[in-house]
Design a protein around this motif. Sequence first.
Motif, mmCIF file in Angstrom:
data_model
loop_
_atom_site.group_PDB
_atom_site.id
_atom_site.type_symbol
_atom_site.label_atom_id
_atom_site.label_comp_id
_atom_site.label_asym_id
_atom_site.label_seq_id
_atom_site.Cartn_x
_atom_site.Cartn_y
_atom_site.Cartn_z
ATOM 1 N N LEU A 57 4.816 -12.830 9.881
ATOM 2 C CA LEU A 57 5.076 -11.426 10.190
ATOM 3 C C LEU A 57 6.044 -10.834 9.164
ATOM 4 N N ARG A 58 7.114 -11.544 8.871
ATOM 5 C CA ARG A 58 8.083 -11.066 7.873
ATOM 6 C C ARG A 58 7.429 -10.896 6.511
ATOM 7 N N ILE A 59 6.606 -11.857 6.137
ATOM 8 C CA ILE A 59 5.915 -11.794 4.845
ATOM 9 C C ILE A 59 5.024 -10.554 4.792
ATOM 10 N N LYS A 60 4.244 -10.337 5.857
ATOM 11 C CA LYS A 60 3.319 -9.191 5.887
ATOM 12 C C LYS A 60 4.086 -7.868 5.865
ATOM 13 N N MET A 61 5.219 -7.809 6.551
ATOM 14 C CA MET A 61 6.019 -6.584 6.543
ATOM 15 C C MET A 61 6.556 -6.303 5.136
ATOM 16 N N ARG A 62 6.997 -7.334 4.447
ATOM 17 C CA ARG A 62 7.492 -7.151 3.075
ATOM 18 C C ARG A 62 6.358 -6.742 2.131
ATOM 19 N N GLU A 63 5.197 -7.365 2.293
ATOM 20 C CA GLU A 63 4.044 -7.001 1.459
ATOM 21 C C GLU A 63 3.679 -5.532 1.654
ATOM 22 N N CYS A 64 3.606 -5.117 2.890
ATOM 23 C CA CYS A 64 3.246 -3.734 3.201
ATOM 24 C C CYS A 64 4.283 -2.761 2.642
ATOM 25 N N TYR A 65 5.532 -3.061 2.879
ATOM 26 C CA TYR A 65 6.614 -2.184 2.416
ATOM 27 C C TYR A 65 6.680 -2.128 0.893
ATOM 28 N N GLY A 66 6.422 -3.249 0.247
ATOM 29 C CA GLY A 66 6.630 -3.349 -1.190
ATOM 30 C C GLY A 66 5.479 -2.896 -2.071
ATOM 31 N N ASP A 67 4.314 -2.624 -1.511
ATOM 32 C CA ASP A 67 3.154 -2.297 -2.339
ATOM 33 C C ASP A 67 2.517 -0.997 -1.853
ATOM 34 N N LYS A 68 3.004 0.111 -2.381
ATOM 35 C CA LYS A 68 2.529 1.431 -1.950
ATOM 36 C C LYS A 68 1.028 1.594 -2.165
ATOM 37 N N GLN A 69 0.521 1.120 -3.299
ATOM 38 C CA GLN A 69 -0.904 1.259 -3.598
ATOM 39 C C GLN A 69 -1.756 0.511 -2.574
ATOM 40 N N GLU A 70 -1.388 -0.727 -2.268
ATOM 41 C CA GLU A 70 -2.122 -1.511 -1.268
ATOM 42 C C GLU A 70 -1.994 -0.891 0.122
ATOM 43 N N ARG A 71 -0.818 -0.380 0.429
ATOM 44 C CA ARG A 71 -0.577 0.284 1.713
ATOM 45 C C ARG A 71 -1.533 1.469 1.879
ATOM 46 N N GLU A 72 -1.624 2.290 0.857
ATOM 47 C CA GLU A 72 -2.502 3.461 0.918
ATOM 48 C C GLU A 72 -3.973 3.053 0.950
ATOM 49 N N LEU A 73 -4.338 2.019 0.184
ATOM 50 C CA LEU A 73 -5.720 1.550 0.152
ATOM 51 C C LEU A 73 -6.166 1.028 1.519
ATOM 52 N N LYS A 74 -5.359 0.149 2.121
ATOM 53 C CA LYS A 74 -5.718 -0.400 3.435
ATOM 54 C C LYS A 74 -5.741 0.692 4.506
ATOM 55 N N ALA A 75 -4.761 1.570 4.484
ATOM 56 C CA ALA A 75 -4.713 2.646 5.478
ATOM 57 C C ALA A 75 -5.943 3.545 5.353
ATOM 58 N N ASN A 76 -6.352 3.844 4.131
ATOM 59 C CA ASN A 76 -7.526 4.692 3.929
ATOM 60 C C ASN A 76 -8.805 3.989 4.377
ATOM 61 N N LYS A 77 -8.934 2.694 4.061
ATOM 62 C CA LYS A 77 -10.120 1.945 4.513
ATOM 63 C C LYS A 77 -10.173 1.886 6.040
ATOM 64 N N ALA A 78 -9.011 1.697 6.653
ATOM 65 C CA ALA A 78 -8.950 1.658 8.121
ATOM 66 C C ALA A 78 -9.335 3.011 8.706
ATOM 67 N N TYR A 79 -8.818 4.071 8.114
ATOM 68 C CA TYR A 79 -9.137 5.426 8.569
ATOM 69 C C TYR A 79 -10.641 5.672 8.493
#
Length: 131
Positions: free
Chosen positions: A76-98
């Motif tokens: 969980l900690r690892i995933k939270m850091r990954e999400c927080y630290g990678d804006k491009q991946e965050r936006e990509l996953k959020a858009n695919k989910a949307y």
Amino acid sequence: IVSPHRSEGFGMNVWHGMALNIPIICTNYGGVTDFAKNETAWLVKIDGLEQPSEKEKKTYPHLGYIVWASPNIKDLRIKMRECYGDKQERELKANKAYQLVKQKYSYEKVFHDFKNNMKLIDEKIHDELFV
């Protein structure tokens, strides 16, 4: 949305987050796995499955048949850091989910599918009774 749940039926919180284009971190267990995939969310590993305690079963009798996951806190900690630290991946996953929620799980789509299924059931019952 961070949802280190032990079990979810459908996972409305995760679904709502996806519908709002919000990044998702959730346990890789339960109903959310129908739409929370590696492409659409950060999936938290589980350490195992367990039954509710006897005390929990006495307090909530309906828990007797439930099996809960134990989210892996380190992951969980690892995933939270990954999400927080990678804006491009965050936006990509959020858009695919949307896009996924919009195409397959919108109120309109679910209602349409439900209505069609009810029509098929009605036709089958009609055929069995009157043909």
